[in-house]
Design an enzyme around this catalytic site. Structure first.
Site, PDB file in Angstrom:
ATOM      1  N   THR A 299       4.812  -5.549  -0.314  1.00  0.00           N
ATOM      2  CA  THR A 299       4.625  -6.624   0.659  1.00  0.00           C
ATOM      3  C   THR A 299       3.842  -7.827   0.154  1.00  0.00           C
ATOM      4  OG1 THR A 299       4.466  -4.900   2.341  1.00  0.00           O
ATOM      5  CG2 THR A 299       3.981  -7.119   3.051  1.00  0.00           C
TER       6      THR A 299
ATOM      7  N   VAL B 271      11.654   1.362   8.902  1.00  0.00           N
ATOM      8  CA  VAL B 271      11.146  -0.006   8.992  1.00  0.00           C
ATOM      9  C   VAL B 271       9.639   0.075   9.166  1.00  0.00           C
ATOM     10  CG1 VAL B 271      11.112  -2.085  10.423  1.00  0.00           C
ATOM     11  CG2 VAL B 271      13.283  -0.952   9.911  1.00  0.00           C
TER      12      VAL B 271
ATOM     13  N   THR C  51      -0.800  -5.995   4.516  1.00  0.00           N
ATOM     14  CA  THR C  51      -0.068  -5.238   3.517  1.00  0.00           C
ATOM     15  C   THR C  51      -0.670  -3.833   3.514  1.00  0.00           C
ATOM     16  OG1 THR C  51      -1.589  -5.925   1.753  1.00  0.00           O
ATOM     17  CG2 THR C  51       0.380  -7.249   2.041  1.00  0.00           C
TER      18      THR C  51
HETATM   19  N1  GLY Z   1       3.335  -2.854   4.927  1.00  0.00           N
HETATM   20  C1  GLY Z   1       4.616  -2.673   4.444  1.00  0.00           C
HETATM   21  C2  GLY Z   1       5.288  -1.458   4.918  1.00  0.00           C
HETATM   22  O1  GLY Z   1       4.623  -0.493   5.325  1.00  0.00           O
HETATM   23  O2  GLY Z   1       6.496  -1.446   4.922  1.00  0.00           O
END
Ligand code: GLY
Length: 368
Positions: A217, A246, A268
């Site tokens: 991310t 997701v 993130t």
């Molecule tokens: N923070 C990115 C994910 O967990 O997909």
């Protein structure tokens, strides 16, 4: 007709407005849009990858923004550098694929002044999901398109759809993960899921993949001199995830939240922990009540820690065994990067781009 009011009248008026706002269920907005110190912040990869060019994400976004470009357009132009760089295996082209070896990308964007947002999830075949998220925002009545529908939409908007977004690097790492977790292809699903996470952590410990890239991310947020705030988050998500998984990145309020009058926050790290707490929304709400971005973001890390009770998610000290970072800025241009454990973040101001240490909530390491 303008009417001057003295300080006593001002205090009384705002107190009544604040009380009325509370009665109607809205906290008073403390920070309002106005002159700000321009700044762009992002996760640390925003001041690392250049995709063969001269500038990083935060540099590019800051330059475009301060030259008068739309803040969101500037931020997206910045994260495009990282999405397109095959060396960042956590974002866009070359992002680590899912358990079946397919790269599925998530992204969201929010435009503070326009009060509009767009997102895509589990998108295959487009290197720059942030541009598709913006196309959702600009061309549809919706906030989120997923999977095949997101890809069909992207195709109809003129995006090039590629068969495979793996690079040789991401394919080799996936093959190694597959070899270790599923040698016979007949593990039962529970064992397989547990083994998958354990092996991923092993590969992090062996230095095969960057700890910060397990969940990947980039989040990037900016405010210009007029106090206009926007944000974007884009990711290949959890490495070797179950297809269709997701994370927080495309979910408004989780991986990203922007209120044009207050500030922006993004994240993130372990998306599941963030989703359970809708942290970005709460960070912005804290800033609305006057909290500094750092205090607001640290408070949400404390909440994540408190809400993490499953043994499999705790280290030997009883603390979360995963990383999670928040990046926050307010309408005045104050900003912060915070993390569950020691980490770093990127920032660009008139003084140029920098990578700075985040404020960690906990000492030590996730794996202690
Ligand atoms: N923070 C990115 C994910 O967990 O997909």
């Amino acid at each position: 007709m303008s009417r001057k009011i003295n300080r006593r009248q001002f205090v009384a008026t705002t107190a009544v407005a604040g009380a009325a706002a509370r009665i109607f269920g809205q906290g008073p907005t403390v920070i309002r849009r106005g002159p700000a110190k321009p700044v762009v912040i992002s996760s640390a990869n925003g001041n690392k990858f250049k995709n063969g060019g001269d500038v990083t994400c935060v540099q590019k976004a800051f330059t475009l923004m301060t030259q008068g470009g739309d803040v969101l357009d500037a931020l997206i132009a910045g994260v495009n550098i990282v999405e397109l760089d095959p060396l960042d295996d956590s974002v866009g082209y070359g992002g680590l694929p899912n358990a079946e070896g397919i790269v599925q990308l998530d992204s969201s964007c929010m435009h503070g002044p326009k009060k509009r947002a767009g997102a895509v999830a589990a998108l295959e075949g487009v290197r720059t999901p942030s541009l598709v998220a913006r196309a959702v925002m600009e061309n549809t009545d919706h906030h989120l398109l997923v999977g095949r529908g997101a890809q069909d939409f992207a195709r109809s908007m003129g995006f090039k759809i590629e068969d495979d977004l793996n690079t040789e690097h991401s394919r080799q790492l996936w093959l190694e993960w597959k070899r270790r977790t599923d040698p016979s292809h007949y593990l039962d699903p529970k064992t397989r899921a547990e083994a998958g996470y354990r092996v991923a952590l092993e590969m992090v410990a062996e230095g095969k993949i960057d700890r910060e890239h397990l969940y990947g991310t980039i989040n990037c947020d900016g405010v210009n001199a007029r106090g206009e705030i926007c944000g974007v988050t884009t990711t290949s998500g959890l490495s070797w995830k179950i297809p269709g998984r997701v994370g927080d990145s495309p979910i408004l309020g989780a991986g990203l939240y922007v209120d044009g009058d207050v500030g922006a926050a993004g994240s993130t790290g372990r998306g599941e922990a963030n989703l359970y707490n809708l942290s970005s929304f709460m960070i912005v709400e804290h800033m609305r009540r006057g909290m500094h971005p750092k205090d607001a973001a640290l408070d949400l890390l404390r909440r994540v820690k408190t809400n993490t009770i499953e043994k499999r998610l705790l280290n030997s000290k009883g603390n979360p065994n995963f990383g999670l970072n928040f990046y926050a800025l307010n309408a005045a241009g104050e900003y912060a990067g915070v993390s569950m454990y020691e980490s770093s973040f990127a920032v660009c101001t008139e003084n140029g781009p920098q990578t700075l240490p985040t404020e960690p909530l906990l000492p030590g390491k996730a794996t202690d």
